[in-house]
Design an enzyme around this catalytic site. Structure first.
Site, PDB file in Angstrom:
ATOM      1  NE  ARG A  65     -44.738  26.837 -13.129  1.00  0.00           N
ATOM      2  CZ  ARG A  65     -44.616  26.831 -11.803  1.00  0.00           C
ATOM      3  NH1 ARG A  65     -45.689  26.736 -11.045  1.00  0.00           N
ATOM      4  NH2 ARG A  65     -43.432  26.924 -11.226  1.00  0.00           N
TER       5      ARG A  65
ATOM      6  CE  LYS B 242     -33.894  28.935  -8.022  1.00  0.00           C
ATOM      7  NZ  LYS B 242     -35.328  28.576  -7.986  1.00  0.00           N
TER       8      LYS B 242
ATOM      9  CG  ASP C  55     -40.274  20.129 -24.362  1.00  0.00           C
ATOM     10  OD1 ASP C  55     -39.426  20.230 -23.449  1.00  0.00           O
ATOM     11  OD2 ASP C  55     -40.823  19.057 -24.656  1.00  0.00           O
ATOM     12  N   GLY C  56     -38.241  22.944 -23.077  1.00  0.00           N
ATOM     13  CA  GLY C  56     -36.807  23.157 -22.851  1.00  0.00           C
ATOM     14  C   GLY C  56     -35.943  21.998 -23.306  1.00  0.00           C
TER      15      GLY C  56
ATOM     16  N   GLY D 226     -40.496  32.909 -11.695  1.00  0.00           N
ATOM     17  CA  GLY D 226     -39.586  33.990 -12.061  1.00  0.00           C
ATOM     18  C   GLY D 226     -38.694  34.560 -10.976  1.00  0.00           C
TER      19      GLY D 226
ATOM     20  CB  CYS E   1     -36.911  23.166  -4.225  1.00  0.00           C
ATOM     21  SG  CYS E   1     -38.360  22.981  -5.229  1.00  0.00           S
TER      22      CYS E   1
ATOM     23  CG  ASP F 246     -41.960  27.438 -17.062  1.00  0.00           C
ATOM     24  OD1 ASP F 246     -41.260  27.360 -16.034  1.00  0.00           O
ATOM     25  OD2 ASP F 246     -42.919  26.669 -17.291  1.00  0.00           O
TER      26      ASP F 246
ATOM     27  CG  ASP G 191     -34.952  26.302 -10.479  1.00  0.00           C
ATOM     28  OD1 ASP G 191     -34.476  25.536  -9.637  1.00  0.00           O
ATOM     29  OD2 ASP G 191     -35.911  27.057 -10.230  1.00  0.00           O
TER      30      ASP G 191
HETATM   31  C1  LIG Z   1     -38.881  24.651 -10.156  1.00  0.00           C
HETATM   32  S1  LIG Z   1     -39.923  25.386 -11.305  1.00  0.00           S
HETATM   33  C2  LIG Z   1     -38.951  26.772 -11.819  1.00  0.00           C
HETATM   34  C3  LIG Z   1     -38.919  27.870 -10.803  1.00  0.00           C
HETATM   35  C4  LIG Z   1     -38.273  29.137 -11.335  1.00  0.00           C
HETATM   36  N1  LIG Z   1     -36.937  28.902 -11.810  1.00  0.00           N
HETATM   37  C5  LIG Z   1     -38.230  30.228 -10.283  1.00  0.00           C
HETATM   38  O1  LIG Z   1     -37.181  30.469  -9.684  1.00  0.00           O
HETATM   39  O2  LIG Z   1     -39.269  30.873 -10.066  1.00  0.00           O
HETATM   40  C6  LIG Z   1     -39.795  24.331 -12.688  1.00  0.00           C
HETATM   41  C7  LIG Z   1     -40.492  24.845 -13.923  1.00  0.00           C
HETATM   42  O3  LIG Z   1     -40.172  23.957 -15.008  1.00  0.00           O
HETATM   43  C8  LIG Z   1     -41.212  24.058 -15.941  1.00  0.00           C
HETATM   44  N2  LIG Z   1     -41.086  22.935 -16.886  1.00  0.00           N
HETATM   45  C9  LIG Z   1     -41.523  21.661 -16.774  1.00  0.00           C
HETATM   46  N3  LIG Z   1     -41.216  20.958 -17.866  1.00  0.00           N
HETATM   47  C10 LIG Z   1     -40.541  21.793 -18.701  1.00  0.00           C
HETATM   48  C11 LIG Z   1     -39.984  21.663 -20.003  1.00  0.00           C
HETATM   49  N4  LIG Z   1     -40.036  20.506 -20.673  1.00  0.00           N
HETATM   50  N5  LIG Z   1     -39.395  22.738 -20.558  1.00  0.00           N
HETATM   51  C12 LIG Z   1     -39.340  23.927 -19.901  1.00  0.00           C
HETATM   52  N6  LIG Z   1     -39.892  24.110 -18.676  1.00  0.00           N
HETATM   53  C13 LIG Z   1     -40.468  23.062 -18.077  1.00  0.00           C
HETATM   54  C14 LIG Z   1     -42.457  24.048 -15.077  1.00  0.00           C
HETATM   55  O4  LIG Z   1     -43.558  24.611 -15.765  1.00  0.00           O
HETATM   56  C15 LIG Z   1     -41.996  24.873 -13.875  1.00  0.00           C
HETATM   57  O5  LIG Z   1     -42.445  26.203 -13.985  1.00  0.00           O
END
Ligand SMILES: C[S@@+](CC[C@H](N)C(=O)[O-])C[C@H]1O[C@@H](n2cnc3c(N)ncnc32)[C@H](O)[C@@H]1O
Length: 384
Positions: free
Chosen positions: A209, A187, A237-238, A185, A310, A204, A255
């Protein structure tokens, strides 16, 4: 049909990946059943040495030693706390607000010493963000955040480079905003700090998370502000977002999950280089393409998307952006244009080191004097 397209993207990404690896490295290593177990952090380093030495050439040794050294943080001031008091305290530690400095730099600095530049600071950045860092070469640490007098935490410690994707998104007052992969969170919190969100969907896929995300929001953002910004937290699921809410948002942040290069060199727990996660790791670029495509489909024509990771990997950065744009053009006749962010290099050069040769987007590379990142970000406009 969809399976054929997915297969094609995968082939493009694979070809692009192997084109960056010299022929002498292209052998299949055979592992004996009795092979001693390597820590995942070691496997990550081996993998990076093989791919990044080719990708970054002479720059790799310096990036490598920085990745292995202690990273620097930024303190994102909580505008919902007593922000002027908090800023004063951070100034007393001799930290400085790198966003404010960059904005005044952008507004004052004339191009080529003569003609005044357009002021990207006024129009192209998400406003109201205050983030303090220690100067180049100063490795001081911030004290942990505290609960302030207004009942919320005073600042949020994060990799300062993580703010650049949010700044690049350039929120405007009244925007409808989607943060597709939002947890834990940092961002999302920055998006809310801008005061621009008419509504904010923070999603997410991981429920544990999104639990962390909820806790961050509760600790930093008063209830009435969450209500006013119509914050909605979901665990979907995004990849399906384009079907769920197509053509809806003004600004979308994608992200994505990635190899989290710095984390992978330091933490065994949850390390994507664990042998058992090899398949998942290999499928990352495909997942990233699907998430970015969904983010673009969820954007209104004329709206903007920022894609970020990242990771230093071209395969997870530029190739994903280029593959997704090609995919949307072929499958949906949707035109997407990459926006130029090269002015970021100049504006933020006192704080970050940028890789000078990105084909699309910008990449902050770790440097011992400015040990932030890696952070890749690319801004796109959905034209049709
Ligand atoms: C790099 S992290 C995000 C960090 C966050 N934006 C921040 O600034 O704190 C990537 C996130 O993508 C999520 N993720 C993985 N597959 C996903 C999906 N199919 N749909 C949505 N989120 C997903 C993971 O659970 C993870 O928390």
């Amino acid at each position: 049909m969809a399976a054929v397209v997915v297969r094609r993207i995968w082939d493009v990404l694979k070809r692009a990946h192997f084109a960056t690896i010299p022929r002498r490295h292209r052998h299949k290593k055979k592992w004996a059943a009795t092979e001693p177990k390597f820590p995942a952090t070691q496997l990550a380093l081996q993998n990076f040495d093989m791919t990044y030495s080719v990708q970054f050439g002479d720059l790799w040794p310096s990036i490598r030693v920085s990745l292995l050294s202690e990273q620097k943080y930024g303190a994102l001031v909580n505008n919902f706390a007593a922000w002027d008091h908090v800023s004063g305290e951070l100034e007393q530690l001799r930290a400085r607000d790198f966003v404010k400095e960059a904005i005044s730099h952008g507004e004052l600095e004339p191009e080529g010493g003569q003609t005044p530049t357009p002021t990207p600071a006024s129009g192209a950045y998400s406003p109201n963000l205050r983030c303090f860092t220690f100067a180049r070469g100063d490795v001081s640490r911030f004290p942990p955040a505290r609960l302030g007098s207004l009942g919320v935490m005073d600042y949020y410690l994060m990799d300062a480079a993580s703010l650049l994707p949010v700044l690049a998104l350039g929120l405007q007052p009244g925007d409808t905003v989607l943060d597709l992969c939002a947890a834990p969170g940092g961002k999302t919190l920055a998006l809310l700090q801008t005061g621009c969100c008419r509504n904010l969907a923070a999603n997410d896929v991981s429920t544990s998370r999104t639990g962390r995300l909820q806790r961050v929001l509760h600790s930093y953002v008063p209830q009435d502000i969450r209500d006013r910004n119509r914050v909605r937290v979901t665990s979907w699921d995004g990849r399906k977002w384009g079907e769920l809410e197509g053509d809806t948002y003004d600004r979308v942040l994608v992200d994505v999950p990635c190899t989290t290069d710095r984390h992978s060199l330091h933490e065994e727990e949850n390390n994507i280089f664990q042998r058992s996660r090899k398949k998942e790791r290999q499928m990352l670029p495909m997942l990233q393409v699907q998430l970015l495509a969904a983010g673009l489909l969820a954007t209104k024509p004329g709206g903007h998307v920022v894609y970020s990771t990242c990771s230093l990997s071209h395969l997870q950065n530029e190739y994903v952006v280029q593959g997704t744009i090609e995919f949307l053009a072929n499958q949906y006749s949707i035109k997407v244009q990459v926006e130029d962010l090269t002015h970021f290099r100049k504006l933020f050069m006192d704080t970050f080191s940028f890789f000078p040769s990105c084909q699309v987007g910008e990449l902050v590379i770790p440097n011992l004097l400015a040990n932030f990142g890696p952070m890749y970000f690319c801004k796109m406009c959905r034209l049709t």
